[in-house]
Design a protein around this motif. Structure first.
Motif, PDB file in Angstrom:
ATOM      1  N   PHE A 292      77.739   7.131  64.000  1.00 49.06           N
ATOM      2  CA  PHE A 292      77.314   8.519  64.169  1.00 49.06           C
ATOM      3  C   PHE A 292      77.362   9.171  62.784  1.00 49.06           C
ATOM      4  N   ASP A 298      73.970  17.684  64.708  1.00 46.64           N
ATOM      5  CA  ASP A 298      73.333  16.519  65.332  1.00 46.64           C
ATOM      6  C   ASP A 298      74.379  15.496  65.771  1.00 46.64           C
ATOM      7  N   ASP A 301      76.127  16.706  68.932  1.00 43.39           N
ATOM      8  CA  ASP A 301      75.254  16.532  70.105  1.00 43.39           C
ATOM      9  C   ASP A 301      75.221  15.074  70.550  1.00 43.39           C
ATOM     10  N   ARG A 302      75.145  14.172  69.589  1.00 39.50           N
ATOM     11  CA  ARG A 302      75.090  12.750  69.916  1.00 39.50           C
ATOM     12  C   ARG A 302      76.407  12.267  70.521  1.00 39.50           C
TER      13      ARG A 302
END
Length: 354
Positions: A292, A298, A301-302
């Motif tokens: 990640f 971002d 969110d992932r």
């Protein structure tokens, strides 16, 4: 954004120019920051004879962190049980629980986690066959940590009671760790919480968790399956900066997996200038796609999507950002920044600090 508890897995990385003391000092700062941010757990992994890893003795180092933190849970991720006598591990973690009551985890792994020479040095008999006795040793540790201790019957027929500590007021939370079907099935059968080492390979997670949940039998410790996920994470203010900071650890792992002699971690600048073989470049690209890495929003969110996919409410991140040549020798600011950026975006972490 849905609530997601955030925890930390630390190997206490050692970079070029650092001493072991510098690396430990950097991890103390990281643990203190995780505590301030309201993160849930801080675990140390057991590794031996590696120039880039200083987490050689989790119980000793956890004792240091217990004195430097206030509320975060502290634990091993994990202690490699075949390397140690179960009674010794039980005593060590009973002592930690006495020093930091209600916030100690004992994560146990089955693999020796090192080469046969190191295994021989850790255990006086020099055998690796104790992996076969692993289920019994886990049960022994459970009993030894309990208030009533474990009962032995001597050759004379006399009953003999053994306790890991004389008057336990509480016990560490016991977890099984693994990267195979064996550990998942055993954790389910024993009714223990379980963690699959997703950060290690990024594959097999769904199967292992399905197996654990399917085989789970309620125990006195746990009524229902309990698990969380691990992930390698580098979060920064921009995606380009995160990619740059991830290079030292990615390249180091590629060297490890291609049999290249290991050194301390490169700085970011040295990693940018490094020349890799084609297999190493391919490994770096493959691992980067599974980690990640990116702009903090971002990445957050992932991580939430990742947790939702596997039905968990906690993710333990291994903050894999490297250090630059200008960074303090006893700090890794980019690792601290990863935690700060994620804590600001994951409500559970922020709420825990209130």
């Amino acid at each position: 954004m849905p609530d997601l508890a955030l925890s930390v897995l630390d190997l206490i990385p050692v970079r070029s120019g650092q001493t072991s003391g510098d690396a430990v000092a950097a991890s103390i700062v990281l643990a203190e920051r995780a505590d301030e941010l309201g993160l849930h757990r801080y675990w140390l992994a057991e590794h031996h004879n590696m120039p880039s890893v200083a987490s050689t003795n989790p119980p000793v180092l956890l004792g240091v962190l217990a004195g430097r933190t206030r509320r975060i849970r502290l634990g091993s991720g994990g202690v490699m049980l075949p390397n140690h006598a179960p009674f010794v591990i039980a005593e060590q973690f009973a002592a930690l629980e006495a020093a930091a009551p209600g916030r100690v985890d004992l994560g146990i792994g089955r693999a020796p986690g090192s080469d046969p020479v190191i295994t021989a040095l850790l255990r006086s008999e020099g055998h690796t066959s104790d992996v076969d006795a692993f289920p019994n040793h886990v049960r022994d540790i459970e009993a030894l940590l309990g208030r009533d201790g474990a009962g032995l019957r001597l050759a004379t027929g006399e009953e003999y009671t053994v306790r890991a500590t004389p008057a336990a007021a509480g016990t560490p939370e016991l977890w099984l760790l693994g990267s195979s079907d064996y550990s998942a099935e055993l954790a389910g059968r024993l009714g223990l919480p379980y963690v699959f080492a997703h950060h290690f390979s990024g594959q097999g997670t769904e199967h292992a968790l399905d197996l654990y949940r399917a085989r789970f039998e309620a125990s006195e410790h746990l009524d229902a399956p309990r698990t969380f996920l691990t992930a390698n994470v580098v979060a920064a203010d921009t995606a380009a900066e995160a990619d740059r900071l991830a290079l030292p650890q990615l390249q180091h792992m590629a060297r490890l997996r291609t049999g290249t002699p290991l050194t301390a971690l490169d700085t970011v600048e040295a990693a940018e200038a490094a020349r890799l073989t084609e297999p190493q470049r391919e490994l770096v690209e493959t691992m980067a796609s599974r980690w990640f890495i990116g702009e903090a929003g971002d990445v957050a969110d992932r991580l939430v999507a990742f947790a939702h996919r596997f039905g968990v409410d906690e993710v333990m991140v291994s903050p894999a950002a490297g250090a630059t040549g200008a960074d303090p020798i006893d700090r890794v600011p980019a690792r601290e920044r990863t935690l700060e950026l994620l804590a600001a975006r994951l409500p559970q972490a922020a709420l825990a600090a209130a």
